[in-house]
Design a protein around this motif. Structure first.
Motif, PDB file in Angstrom:
ATOM      1  N   THR A  33       0.882  -1.153   0.000  1.00 39.83           N
ATOM      2  CA  THR A  33       0.000   0.000   0.000  1.00 39.83           C
ATOM      3  C   THR A  33       0.923   1.207   0.000  1.00 39.83           C
ATOM      4  O   THR A  33       1.697   1.398   0.940  1.00 39.83           O
ATOM      5  CB  THR A  33      -0.899   0.021   1.247  1.00 39.83           C
ATOM      6  N   THR A  66      -2.244  -1.424  -3.318  1.00 38.89           N
ATOM      7  CA  THR A  66      -3.108  -0.245  -3.433  1.00 38.89           C
ATOM      8  C   THR A  66      -2.257   1.007  -3.548  1.00 38.89           C
ATOM      9  O   THR A  66      -1.263   1.168  -2.840  1.00 38.89           O
ATOM     10  CB  THR A  66      -4.042  -0.129  -2.208  1.00 38.89           C
ATOM     11  N   GLY A 137      -7.243   0.245  -5.670  1.00 38.82           N
ATOM     12  CA  GLY A 137      -6.781  -1.080  -5.270  1.00 38.82           C
ATOM     13  C   GLY A 137      -7.677  -1.656  -4.199  1.00 38.82           C
ATOM     14  O   GLY A 137      -8.647  -1.017  -3.753  1.00 38.82           O
TER      15      GLY A 137
END
Length: 289
Positions: A33, A66, A137
């Motif tokens: 992320t 993401t 995402g």
């Protein structure tokens, strides 16, 4: 800078595969992320522009990763609206469009990438008009949902959730002073003289356009007076980020032609909170407690 100059800077076209190679070498990995800041021109001639950069970043983090960016709102009403002559205020209040997470443009000061990412199918954008973030995402909804109206850089914010997910921050050719995550450290730091601002912006609530008052740290001029703890002419966020790198946090490498840096969000916030509290002072210490 024209295309020839960009090509010479990057030693030829920077393609999607070249970006993926460089991002992987920097340390970006599948499942990450990552919040990213980009100065496109620093990378060199990118074949395909923002689309190519986002595609390469998605390749690097894979289907389980993401991406997140800071958006803001390019056409937000001015902070000093309440100082305008009353007829001007009334005109703006009567007709200024409300912030719409799906259509309001990202602040142009953040470059082309945030707007490009928020327009991607499947991207989600947070509800806060002035401090909105967009993500793309599997964790996008988790990161952006229920963005606090007040203290939007603090607990419960997309920045706080990025840290909680052990996310990362990528400065992809972006200047060191662009690390938005440091506003989260400012929001958390227990130091004297923290500066706040209030302002009004139009949003949609329960199906109606309303003007709402917001309260936040002063993210435009600085949440603290850093003058005595930063070199003359240097942005405080650049000073803190340089200190982070000097302390061994983060990884650095070239992506295309751009000097780029990858940080662990949790380390950034812990270091920055400590730095602020040491340099500015802790509230209790200033009071002699």
């Amino acid at each position: 800078m024209d295309e020839r100059e960009l090509l010479e800077r990057s030693g030829g076209p920077v393609t999607r595969s070249r970006l993926l190679h460089d991002l992987t070498a920097l340390g970006l990995r599948s499942g990450d992320t990552v919040m990213f800041h980009t100065r496109l021109s620093a990378i060199g001639y990118v074949a395909g522009g923002p689309t190519t950069v986002i595609d390469a970043l998605r390749d690097a983090v894979g289907p389980t990763g993401t991406l997140m960016v800071t958006c803001g709102w390019n056409d937000a009403p001015p902070y000093d609206l309440d100082t305008w002559p009353r007829p001007w205020q009334d005109a703006v209040r009567a007709e200024h469009p409300a912030y719409d997470p799906e259509s309001s443009e990202a602040d142009h000061v953040n470059g082309r990438l945030p707007e490009a990412l928020r327009r991607r199918p499947g991207a989600v954008r947070s509800r806060h008009p002035d401090v909105s973030f967009a993500a793309l995402g599997p964790a996008a909804v988790e990161l952006t949902a229920d963005h606090p109206w007040d203290d939007p850089h603090g607990p419960g914010s997309p920045l706080a959730r990025l840290v909680a997910r052990r996310g990362r921050v990528l400065l992809l050719g972006a200047p060191l002073d662009t690390m938005t995550l440091l506003h989260h450290a400012e929001a958390l730091a227990d130091a004297p003289g923290k500066r706040y601002v209030t302002y009004e912006q139009p949003v949609v609530a329960e199906g109606r356009r309303v003007w709402r008052r917001f309260r936040d740290i002063d993210s435009e001029h600085g949440a603290f007076d850093y003058a005595r703890v930063t070199p003359d002419g240097q942005d405080p966020f650049e000073t803190i980020t340089r200190a982070l790198l000097a302390a061994g946090h983060g990884r650095s490498a070239r992506v295309g032609a751009a000097e780029s840096h990858l940080f662990e969000a949790e380390e950034v916030v812990a270091f920055a909170v400590d730095w602020i509290e040491r340099k500015i002072g802790r509230k209790g210490e200033r009071k002699g407690e």
